[in-house]
Design a protein around this motif. Structure first.
Motif, mmCIF file in Angstrom:
data_model
loop_
_atom_site.group_PDB
_atom_site.id
_atom_site.type_symbol
_atom_site.label_atom_id
_atom_site.label_comp_id
_atom_site.label_asym_id
_atom_site.label_seq_id
_atom_site.Cartn_x
_atom_site.Cartn_y
_atom_site.Cartn_z
ATOM 1 N N LEU A 185 0.858 -1.232 -0.069
ATOM 2 C CA LEU A 185 -0.064 0.106 0.075
ATOM 3 C C LEU A 185 0.865 1.175 -0.172
ATOM 4 O O LEU A 185 0.488 2.416 -0.617
ATOM 5 C CB LEU A 185 -0.967 0.054 1.187
ATOM 6 N N LYS A 186 2.005 1.150 0.660
ATOM 7 C CA LYS A 186 2.962 2.578 0.723
ATOM 8 C C LYS A 186 3.963 2.376 -0.315
ATOM 9 O O LYS A 186 4.371 3.606 -0.521
ATOM 10 C CB LYS A 186 3.510 2.535 2.168
ATOM 11 N N GLY A 187 4.053 1.542 -1.148
ATOM 12 C CA GLY A 187 5.112 1.683 -2.210
ATOM 13 C C GLY A 187 4.452 1.951 -3.519
ATOM 14 O O GLY A 187 3.269 2.221 -3.628
ATOM 15 N N SER A 188 5.365 1.943 -4.194
ATOM 16 C CA SER A 188 4.936 2.490 -5.775
ATOM 17 C C SER A 188 4.263 1.501 -6.417
ATOM 18 O O SER A 188 3.646 1.689 -7.338
ATOM 19 C CB SER A 188 6.354 2.986 -6.559
ATOM 20 N N HIS A 189 4.410 -0.035 -6.149
ATOM 21 C CA HIS A 189 4.039 -0.976 -6.787
ATOM 22 C C HIS A 189 2.317 -0.729 -7.002
ATOM 23 O O HIS A 189 1.596 -1.138 -7.957
ATOM 24 C CB HIS A 189 3.853 -2.387 -6.104
ATOM 25 N N ARG A 190 1.783 -0.284 -5.997
ATOM 26 C CA ARG A 190 0.346 -0.080 -5.677
ATOM 27 C C ARG A 190 -0.260 0.296 -6.956
ATOM 28 O O ARG A 190 -1.499 -0.053 -7.256
ATOM 29 C CB ARG A 190 -0.109 0.869 -4.463
ATOM 30 N N SER A 191 0.275 1.611 -7.622
ATOM 31 C CA SER A 191 -0.401 2.000 -8.667
ATOM 32 C C SER A 191 -0.161 1.099 -9.979
ATOM 33 O O SER A 191 -1.032 1.586 -11.098
ATOM 34 C CB SER A 191 0.190 3.361 -8.828
ATOM 35 N N VAL A 192 0.640 0.089 -10.066
ATOM 36 C CA VAL A 192 0.807 -0.668 -11.402
ATOM 37 C C VAL A 192 0.489 -2.094 -11.384
ATOM 38 O O VAL A 192 0.377 -2.766 -12.228
ATOM 39 C CB VAL A 192 2.072 -0.523 -12.019
ATOM 40 N N ALA A 193 0.424 -2.677 -10.001
ATOM 41 C CA ALA A 193 0.161 -4.136 -9.893
ATOM 42 C C ALA A 193 -0.522 -4.463 -8.636
ATOM 43 O O ALA A 193 -0.497 -3.986 -7.740
ATOM 44 C CB ALA A 193 1.740 -4.853 -9.826
ATOM 45 N N VAL A 194 -1.219 -5.579 -8.583
ATOM 46 C CA VAL A 194 -2.043 -6.109 -7.736
ATOM 47 C C VAL A 194 -1.083 -7.490 -7.332
ATOM 48 O O VAL A 194 -0.150 -7.902 -8.045
ATOM 49 C CB VAL A 194 -3.374 -6.466 -7.838
ATOM 50 N N CYS A 195 -1.326 -8.209 -6.272
ATOM 51 C CA CYS A 195 -0.646 -9.168 -5.828
ATOM 52 C C CYS A 195 -0.685 -10.198 -6.498
ATOM 53 O O CYS A 195 0.301 -11.005 -6.932
ATOM 54 C CB CYS A 195 -1.188 -9.756 -4.357
ATOM 55 N N ASN A 196 -1.694 -10.598 -7.346
ATOM 56 C CA ASN A 196 -2.051 -11.806 -8.398
ATOM 57 C C ASN A 196 -0.891 -11.435 -9.472
ATOM 58 O O ASN A 196 -0.744 -12.436 -10.317
ATOM 59 C CB ASN A 196 -3.507 -11.860 -8.721
ATOM 60 N N ASP A 197 -0.818 -10.346 -9.929
ATOM 61 C CA ASP A 197 0.082 -9.907 -11.182
ATOM 62 C C ASP A 197 1.610 -10.638 -10.965
ATOM 63 O O ASP A 197 2.075 -10.887 -12.071
ATOM 64 C CB ASP A 197 0.319 -8.421 -11.337
ATOM 65 N N CYS A 198 2.080 -10.820 -9.765
ATOM 66 C CA CYS A 198 3.432 -11.371 -9.366
ATOM 67 C C CYS A 198 3.432 -12.438 -8.763
ATOM 68 O O CYS A 198 4.252 -13.359 -8.943
ATOM 69 C CB CYS A 198 4.219 -10.098 -8.677
ATOM 70 N N HIS A 199 2.530 -13.079 -7.966
ATOM 71 C CA HIS A 199 2.404 -14.092 -7.222
ATOM 72 C C HIS A 199 1.743 -15.269 -7.743
ATOM 73 O O HIS A 199 1.399 -16.166 -7.173
ATOM 74 C CB HIS A 199 1.955 -13.758 -5.937
ATOM 75 N N VAL A 200 0.744 -15.227 -8.760
ATOM 76 C CA VAL A 200 0.082 -16.220 -9.552
ATOM 77 C C VAL A 200 0.287 -16.517 -10.812
ATOM 78 O O VAL A 200 0.517 -15.396 -11.452
ATOM 79 C CB VAL A 200 -1.549 -16.332 -8.951
ATOM 80 N N PRO A 201 0.052 -17.700 -11.326
ATOM 81 C CA PRO A 201 0.090 -17.594 -12.861
ATOM 82 C C PRO A 201 -0.851 -16.814 -13.696
ATOM 83 O O PRO A 201 -1.882 -16.569 -13.093
ATOM 84 C CB PRO A 201 0.064 -19.317 -13.201
ATOM 85 N N HIS A 202 -0.800 -16.527 -14.815
ATOM 86 C CA HIS A 202 -1.757 -15.745 -15.590
ATOM 87 C C HIS A 202 -2.705 -16.330 -16.255
ATOM 88 O O HIS A 202 -3.631 -15.642 -16.569
ATOM 89 C CB HIS A 202 -1.060 -14.731 -16.361
ATOM 90 N N ASP A 203 -2.480 -17.721 -16.304
ATOM 91 C CA ASP A 203 -3.629 -18.437 -17.128
ATOM 92 C C ASP A 203 -4.845 -18.819 -16.135
ATOM 93 O O ASP A 203 -4.340 -18.975 -15.020
ATOM 94 C CB ASP A 203 -2.973 -19.899 -17.807
ATOM 95 N N PHE A 204 -5.696 -18.917 -16.628
ATOM 96 C CA PHE A 204 -7.263 -19.093 -15.841
ATOM 97 C C PHE A 204 -6.934 -20.474 -14.802
ATOM 98 O O PHE A 204 -7.063 -20.336 -13.574
ATOM 99 C CB PHE A 204 -8.326 -19.322 -16.530
#
Length: 90
Positions: free
Chosen positions: A56-75
């Motif tokens: 929340l306090k970092g710059s990631h907040r405006s460009v990514a959510v947790c799922n963008d980096c921590h789960v695969p992108h396919d359904f």
């Protein structure tokens, strides 16, 4: 009551108990929130509060959510990972 009816009754009770506990656990753990892309779901568990606050306090907040980096992108991969992690954490 004959033996077949007794087995059927006990089986129905066990299935009902398992389903009831599953529905209760899913509701209590806010399981529906894990089906979304909302990063607040990652903080449902007190263990992740520090990471969520940092995000929340970092710059990631405006460009990514947790799922963008921590789960695969396919359904399938995404929801398999969320299911597996949810089962391990609960």
């Amino acid at each position: 009551m004959n033996r077949a009816h007794a087995v059927l009754f006990v089986s129905a009770c066990l299935v009902g108990l398992i389903l009831g506990l599953g529905v209760y656990t899913f509701g209590y753990a806010k399981g529906w929130s894990y089906l979304t892309n909302d990063s607040r779901a990652c903080a449902n568990c007190h263990v992740m509060n520090e990471q969520y606050d940092g995000w929340l306090k970092g710059s990631h907040r405006s460009v990514a959510v947790c799922n963008d980096c921590h789960v695969p992108h396919d359904f399938i991969g995404k929801y398999w990972t969320k299911t597996r992690n949810g089962m391990v954490h609960s």
